[in-house]
Design a protein around this motif. Structure first.
Motif, short mmCIF file in Angstrom:
data_model
loop_
_atom_site.label_atom_id
_atom_site.label_comp_id
_atom_site.label_asym_id
_atom_site.label_seq_id
_atom_site.Cartn_x
_atom_site.Cartn_y
_atom_site.Cartn_z
N THR A 189 24.19 26.80 -50.92
CA THR A 189 25.54 26.51 -50.44
C THR A 189 25.83 25.02 -50.40
OG1 THR A 189 25.56 28.54 -49.12
CG2 THR A 189 27.14 26.84 -48.52
N GLY A 190 24.83 24.20 -50.08
CA GLY A 190 25.04 22.76 -50.00
C GLY A 190 25.21 22.08 -51.34
N ALA A 191 24.83 22.75 -52.43
CA ALA A 191 24.98 22.19 -53.78
C ALA A 191 26.38 22.53 -54.28
CB ALA A 191 23.90 22.74 -54.70
N ILE A 192 27.37 21.84 -53.76
CA ILE A 192 28.77 22.23 -53.98
C ILE A 192 29.19 22.05 -55.44
CG2 ILE A 192 31.15 21.73 -53.33
CD1 ILE A 192 30.07 21.00 -50.54
N VAL A 193 28.84 20.94 -56.06
CA VAL A 193 29.22 20.72 -57.46
C VAL A 193 28.55 21.74 -58.36
CG1 VAL A 193 29.14 19.12 -59.39
CG2 VAL A 193 29.68 18.27 -57.10
N ALA A 194 27.26 21.99 -58.14
CA ALA A 194 26.54 22.98 -58.94
C ALA A 194 27.16 24.37 -58.75
CB ALA A 194 25.07 23.00 -58.55
N PRO A 229 22.61 34.80 -32.26
CA PRO A 229 22.68 33.35 -31.96
C PRO A 229 22.13 32.46 -33.07
CG PRO A 229 21.97 34.57 -30.03
CD PRO A 229 22.00 35.57 -31.16
N ALA A 230 21.14 32.94 -33.83
CA ALA A 230 20.55 32.13 -34.90
C ALA A 230 21.51 31.91 -36.06
CB ALA A 230 19.27 32.80 -35.40
N TRP A 231 22.60 32.67 -36.10
CA TRP A 231 23.57 32.52 -37.18
C TRP A 231 24.62 31.45 -36.89
CZ3 TRP A 231 24.92 38.25 -38.84
CH2 TRP A 231 23.80 38.80 -39.50
N ARG A 232 24.53 30.79 -35.75
CA ARG A 232 25.49 29.72 -35.46
C ARG A 232 25.29 28.59 -36.46
NH1 ARG A 232 24.40 29.82 -28.95
NH2 ARG A 232 25.94 31.41 -28.39
N PRO A 233 26.36 28.05 -37.00
CA PRO A 233 26.22 26.94 -37.97
C PRO A 233 25.76 25.67 -37.26
CG PRO A 233 28.41 27.97 -38.10
CD PRO A 233 27.76 28.47 -36.84
N ASP A 234 24.91 24.90 -37.94
CA ASP A 234 24.59 23.57 -37.42
C ASP A 234 25.61 22.57 -37.98
OD1 ASP A 234 23.81 22.96 -40.07
OD2 ASP A 234 21.72 23.50 -39.66
N ARG A 235 25.46 21.31 -37.62
CA ARG A 235 26.45 20.31 -38.04
C ARG A 235 26.50 20.15 -39.54
NH1 ARG A 235 25.83 15.31 -33.67
NH2 ARG A 235 26.47 16.52 -31.81
N ARG A 236 25.34 20.20 -40.18
CA ARG A 236 25.31 20.07 -41.64
C ARG A 236 26.07 21.22 -42.29
NH1 ARG A 236 19.69 20.83 -44.81
NH2 ARG A 236 19.94 22.79 -43.67
N GLU A 237 25.86 22.43 -41.80
CA GLU A 237 26.56 23.58 -42.36
C GLU A 237 28.06 23.49 -42.13
OE1 GLU A 237 23.21 27.12 -42.08
OE2 GLU A 237 24.23 26.46 -40.25
N TRP A 238 28.49 23.03 -40.96
CA TRP A 238 29.92 22.85 -40.71
C TRP A 238 30.53 21.87 -41.71
CZ3 TRP A 238 33.07 26.04 -38.82
CH2 TRP A 238 32.78 26.82 -37.69
N ARG A 239 29.79 20.84 -42.08
CA ARG A 239 30.29 19.90 -43.08
C ARG A 239 30.46 20.59 -44.42
NH1 ARG A 239 26.77 16.13 -40.37
NH2 ARG A 239 25.11 16.51 -41.89
N TRP A 240 29.50 21.41 -44.80
CA TRP A 240 29.64 22.17 -46.04
C TRP A 240 30.85 23.09 -45.98
CZ3 TRP A 240 23.90 24.26 -46.25
CH2 TRP A 240 23.04 23.20 -46.54
N TYR A 241 30.97 23.81 -44.87
CA TYR A 241 32.06 24.76 -44.74
C TYR A 241 33.41 24.07 -44.81
CZ TYR A 241 28.31 27.78 -42.89
OH TYR A 241 27.16 28.50 -42.73
N ALA A 242 33.48 22.86 -44.22
CA ALA A 242 34.74 22.12 -44.25
C ALA A 242 35.12 21.73 -45.68
CB ALA A 242 34.63 20.86 -43.38
N VAL A 243 34.12 21.34 -46.48
CA VAL A 243 34.38 20.99 -47.88
C VAL A 243 34.86 22.21 -48.66
CG1 VAL A 243 33.35 20.20 -50.03
CG2 VAL A 243 32.77 19.06 -47.89
N TYR A 244 34.18 23.34 -48.46
CA TYR A 244 34.60 24.57 -49.16
C TYR A 244 36.01 24.98 -48.73
CZ TYR A 244 30.11 25.68 -51.35
OH TYR A 244 28.99 25.67 -52.14
N TYR A 245 36.29 24.86 -47.44
CA TYR A 245 37.61 25.23 -46.95
C TYR A 245 38.68 24.35 -47.59
CZ TYR A 245 41.46 26.23 -43.74
OH TYR A 245 42.67 26.60 -43.22
N ALA A 246 38.41 23.04 -47.65
CA ALA A 246 39.38 22.11 -48.24
C ALA A 246 39.56 22.37 -49.73
CB ALA A 246 38.93 20.67 -48.01
N LEU A 247 38.44 22.58 -50.45
CA LEU A 247 38.53 22.84 -51.88
C LEU A 247 39.32 24.13 -52.16
CD1 LEU A 247 34.92 21.96 -53.07
CD2 LEU A 247 37.04 20.76 -53.67
N THR A 248 39.04 25.15 -51.34
CA THR A 248 39.73 26.41 -51.53
C THR A 248 41.22 26.26 -51.22
OG1 THR A 248 37.75 27.66 -50.98
CG2 THR A 248 39.84 28.82 -50.79
#
Length: 292
Positions: free
Chosen positions: A269-274, A63-82
């Motif tokens: 993971t949140g440092a997307i440009v870096a 259960p602790a591995w569930r993404p929070d809202r901030r992580e979902w935003r990161w994942y959405a950016v990575y998904y879109a970039l990919t």
């Protein structure tokens, strides 16, 4: 046993068979009704992702591995970039596959697809393992191992270059051998389904089928911070891990922690440009190969 625990146990048992049945059903319908394979693959990917997100809420492994809202935003950016980078960068690959792949099967489709699956799986295994042993390729692939949790959302946390190269390797391997575009499409659906499943934070257990198919149980070990137990470079079939000595799973074996052995070697993971420019840095990074 409560009704909720009973239904959870049933879900854990039927999830993988149902996923495989969905691959067969979508493939058969696409061939029968002459649907456009690229669009079908994209929609199937979204449907698989959505179904596994629901399954993660019903039968989570951790259960602790569930993404929070901030992580979902990161994942959405990575998904879109990919997705965008993959669409642009793979245009030449798709063009080459269209030139090289045969429109008609050399063999009966029922024989061609298993052969294409084996070759594509071997090519994917080889490139994935190389991504853990080659220092330059690890600069790309290591991005995927930064998160300290494993869930279906961060399956999309990848460097665009890693996705494009791995996609090209598998597609061109199949096309150069002469498999038909229909067979390549069918194998692609299976790879999509398995790729999302193994990354899902679900309490699904395959039992003896772990020795044939890749599974969430194995892939959690692949993400282990302890490189001695990582292994499992097969994202669809586990037979190549068996053949080449990278199979470490046994019933009950779970990673103590997941993530990088050296967390400071990559941006967060949140440092997307870096993260995107990380491969251009001169600093050496430790590869993620299993010692041995």
């Amino acid at each position: 046993m409560s009704s909720s625990s009973t239904s959870g146990a049933v879900l854990a048992r039927v999830a993988h068979p149902l996923l495989l049945l969905s691959v067969v059903a979508v493939f058969a319908a696409t061939v029968r009704y002459s649907w456009e394979p690229g669009r079908v693959t994209f929609l199937f990917q979204l449907a698989t992702l959505g179904a596994l997100v629901v399954l993660e809420s019903l039968i989570p492994y951790e259960p602790a591995w569930r993404p929070d809202r901030r992580e979902w935003r990161w994942y959405a950016v990575y998904y879109a970039l990919t997705a965008v980078g993959g669409a642009l960068g793979s245009a030449l690959v798709v063009f080459a596959v269209g030139l090289l792949a045969r429109p008609d099967s050399i063999l009966p489709l029922g024989a061609e697809i298993p052969l294409a699956l084996l070759l594509g799986s071997l090519a994917g295994y080889g490139f994935h393992r190389l991504g853990h042993t080659n220092p330059w390729l690890w600069r790309l692939h290591g991005v995927h191992h930064v998160p300290e949790k494993v869930n279906v959302g961060n399956n999309g946390v990848n460097h665009i270059g890693d996705i494009l190269l791995s996609q090209a390797i598998v597609q061109l391997a199949l096309a150069l051998v002469g498999f038909s575009d229909t067979a390549v499409f069918g194998v692609g659906l299976f790879v999509v389904a398995q790729g999302y499943l193994i990354h899902a934070n679900v309490a699904v257990r395959l039992g003896p089928l772990n020795h044939v198919f890749a599974s969430p149980e194995q892939h959690r070990l692949h993400h282990s911070a302890d490189l001695a137990e990582a292994g499992h470079y097969g994202a669809d079939l586990s037979i190549w891990d068996r053949a080449f000595g990278s199979f470490t799973w046994h019933p009950g074996r779970e990673p103590a922690a997941v993530g990088l052995a050296d967390p400071d070697s990559f941006p967060g993971t949140g440092a997307i440009v870096a993260t995107l420019v990380h491969p251009l840095r001169r600093r050496s990074v430790r590869t993620g190969e299993t010692p041995g």
